[in-house]
Design a protein around this motif. Structure first.
Motif, short mmCIF file in Angstrom:
data_model
loop_
_atom_site.label_atom_id
_atom_site.label_comp_id
_atom_site.label_asym_id
_atom_site.label_seq_id
_atom_site.Cartn_x
_atom_site.Cartn_y
_atom_site.Cartn_z
N PHE A 271 1.39 -15.10 3.58
CA PHE A 271 2.67 -14.38 3.52
C PHE A 271 3.15 -14.20 2.09
O PHE A 271 3.62 -13.12 1.71
N GLU A 272 3.04 -15.24 1.27
CA GLU A 272 3.55 -15.16 -0.10
C GLU A 272 2.74 -14.19 -0.95
O GLU A 272 3.33 -13.33 -1.63
N PRO A 273 1.41 -14.26 -0.98
CA PRO A 273 0.69 -13.25 -1.78
C PRO A 273 0.84 -11.83 -1.25
O PRO A 273 0.81 -10.88 -2.02
N LEU A 274 0.99 -11.67 0.06
CA LEU A 274 1.21 -10.32 0.60
C LEU A 274 2.52 -9.74 0.07
O LEU A 274 2.56 -8.60 -0.40
N THR A 275 3.59 -10.51 0.17
CA THR A 275 4.88 -10.00 -0.30
C THR A 275 4.91 -9.84 -1.81
O THR A 275 5.61 -8.97 -2.33
N ALA A 276 4.15 -10.66 -2.53
CA ALA A 276 4.10 -10.54 -3.98
C ALA A 276 3.54 -9.19 -4.42
O ALA A 276 3.89 -8.68 -5.50
N ALA A 277 2.68 -8.61 -3.59
CA ALA A 277 2.04 -7.34 -3.94
C ALA A 277 2.78 -6.13 -3.38
O ALA A 277 2.34 -4.99 -3.57
N MET A 278 3.93 -6.35 -2.73
CA MET A 278 4.65 -5.24 -2.10
C MET A 278 5.58 -4.53 -3.08
O MET A 278 6.00 -5.10 -4.08
N SER A 279 5.91 -3.31 -2.75
CA SER A 279 6.81 -2.50 -3.57
C SER A 279 8.26 -2.79 -3.20
O SER A 279 8.56 -3.39 -2.16
N LYS A 280 9.17 -2.37 -4.05
CA LYS A 280 10.59 -2.49 -3.73
C LYS A 280 10.90 -1.68 -2.47
O LYS A 280 10.45 -0.54 -2.32
N GLY A 281 11.66 -2.32 -1.58
CA GLY A 281 12.00 -1.64 -0.33
C GLY A 281 10.88 -1.59 0.67
O GLY A 281 10.98 -0.88 1.67
N GLY A 282 9.82 -2.34 0.42
CA GLY A 282 8.67 -2.32 1.33
C GLY A 282 8.95 -3.03 2.64
O GLY A 282 9.95 -3.73 2.80
N ILE A 283 8.05 -2.84 3.60
CA ILE A 283 8.22 -3.44 4.92
C ILE A 283 6.94 -4.16 5.33
O ILE A 283 5.83 -3.60 5.23
N LEU A 284 7.08 -5.40 5.77
CA LEU A 284 5.97 -6.18 6.33
C LEU A 284 6.24 -6.33 7.82
O LEU A 284 7.28 -6.84 8.23
N ILE A 285 5.29 -5.87 8.62
CA ILE A 285 5.42 -5.92 10.08
C ILE A 285 4.48 -6.99 10.61
O ILE A 285 3.26 -6.91 10.42
N GLU A 286 5.04 -8.00 11.24
CA GLU A 286 4.27 -9.12 11.77
C GLU A 286 4.12 -8.96 13.28
O GLU A 286 5.12 -8.88 14.00
N TYR A 287 2.87 -8.92 13.75
CA TYR A 287 2.66 -8.71 15.19
C TYR A 287 1.78 -9.77 15.82
O TYR A 287 1.49 -9.71 17.02
N GLY A 288 1.35 -10.79 15.02
CA GLY A 288 0.39 -11.73 15.58
C GLY A 288 0.75 -13.19 15.40
O GLY A 288 1.20 -13.86 16.31
N GLY A 289 0.57 -13.71 14.19
CA GLY A 289 0.77 -15.13 13.96
C GLY A 289 -0.46 -15.95 14.31
O GLY A 289 -0.37 -17.01 14.94
N LEU A 290 -1.65 -15.50 13.88
CA LEU A 290 -2.89 -16.19 14.22
C LEU A 290 -3.07 -17.50 13.47
O LEU A 290 -3.78 -18.38 13.93
N SER A 291 -2.45 -17.63 12.31
CA SER A 291 -2.62 -18.85 11.52
C SER A 291 -1.93 -20.02 12.19
O SER A 291 -0.81 -19.91 12.69
N SER A 292 -2.60 -21.17 12.16
CA SER A 292 -1.99 -22.40 12.69
C SER A 292 -1.15 -23.12 11.65
O SER A 292 -0.48 -24.10 11.95
N ASP A 293 -1.18 -22.63 10.41
CA ASP A 293 -0.40 -23.23 9.33
C ASP A 293 1.02 -22.67 9.33
O ASP A 293 1.26 -21.56 9.80
#
Length: 329
Positions: free
Chosen positions: A227-249
């Motif tokens: 989650f952290e590296p994904l958001t670090a690479a996002m643009s201003k006003g970007g959107i992250l859509i979460e539909y799974g949650g496969l990680s057990s961490d």
């Protein structure tokens, strides 16, 4: 009587049983289908294991999508008739409307006459993956030709559908995968770039691809530490859509990136599309149009016969597949 798949207790694939049950005739607004094939989805493994968003009474059936021939129709059903070749849009409850069986019953509003060019296996592999990806990328994110989109779990059926939908609207698809084993296949499937988590720094690689502007759209099925590296690479006003949650961490909340870039982090379920008739019709038109013009092509990894449903679920949980797993009946 007809054969169906059920489980009497939560557990692994071995909890699944093929049993004979009496199936009532279709009721008001319902359609009975003789199934020729059904697709497997991660949600069904979660339901069987007792970790899905829906809690069934046991014993329970399962399954979200199927294709076959209409056997009978209930009162009030119009536009459909016995003998029609159809496929099923995923219902809001697979406990109420299970798809794993030789004969199944679904609401008429979820039945689609599929293009005659589709065989049974392909028809059973259409709706869950494309509706999920469409709802996230087109309905919510409004993905367009100026965008790059990061797609995690890219070799899953939804991931591959997202790559194809991105290409259909002229966006740049960036696939994220765990190892290099599926890298070349993802490129062949249409990904413009592939990031291998085992070999590369995710944030650094994404920043190198997207540049200073960053990535506006992320479609994530994993959660957890990425989650952290994904958001670090996002643009201003970007959107992250979460539909799974496969990680057990645990999934950290990336507060600095969310605040600094005014990001939107949004949970999403395909029911947002399937439960809205107007949105569902728009989605069906987009998907059927893509199938007809060849820009959307379901990728089937492997098929299993009905009697091997346990083996099919074991393979589903192996994470070895590239695309959809289908069971023929």
């Amino acid at each position: 009587m007809t054969r169906v798949v059920r489980f009497h207790q939560h557990g692994g694939p071995e909890a699944l049983r093929i049993e004979k049950v009496d199936l009532p005739p279709p009721g008001q607004g319902e359609v009975q289908i003789r199934v020729r094939a059904f697709g497997l989805n991660r949600a069904e493994a979660l339901l069987r294991a007792g970790s899905y968003i829906e809690t069934p009474s046991l014993p329970s059936g399962l399954g979200l999508e199927a294709a076959g021939v209409i056997e009978a129709i209930g009162e009030g059903v119009t536009g459909l008739a016995p003998g029609d070749a159809v496929s099923v849009v995923p219902p809001q409850s697979m406990v109420r409307w299970p798809a794993y069986g030789e004969l199944v019953i679904f609401p008429a509003g979820l039945i689609v006459k599929h293009p005659p060019s589709l065989d049974w296996q392909t028809a059973a592999a259409v709706w869950m993956q494309y509706l999920t990806a469409y709802g996230a990328l087109i309905d919510i994110a409004r993905l367009n030709s100026r965008d790059a989109v990061v797609i995690t779990a890219a070799s899953s059926s939804v991931g591959l559908a997202a790559i194809q939908i991105a290409n259909r609207v002229g966006a740049t698809a960036i696939a994220v995968t765990r190892t290099s084993a599926k890298r070349q296949a993802l490129l062949v499937a249409g990904a413009a770039e592939v990031v291998v988590l085992a070999d590369e720094d995710l944030a650094m690689r994404l920043s190198g691809i997207a540049g200073q502007d960053g990535v506006r759209v992320v479609l994530d099925a994993v959660g957890g530490p990425i989650f952290e590296p994904l958001t670090a690479a996002m643009s201003k006003g970007g959107i992250l859509i979460e539909y799974g949650g496969l990680s057990s961490d645990p999934t950290p909340f990336p507060l600095p990136a969310v605040l600094g870039k005014t990001l939107t982090l949004r949970g999403y379920l395909v029911h947002e599309i399937t439960g809205n008739p107007e949105k569902l019709e728009a989605a069906k038109a987009f998907i059927l149009g893509g199938i007809e013009d060849g820009t959307l092509r379901p990728i089937i990894d492997r098929t299993f016969p009905f009697d091997q449903i346990v083996e099919a679920h074991r393979y589903l949980e192996s994470n070895e597949q590239f695309g959809k797993i289908v069971v023929t009946v």
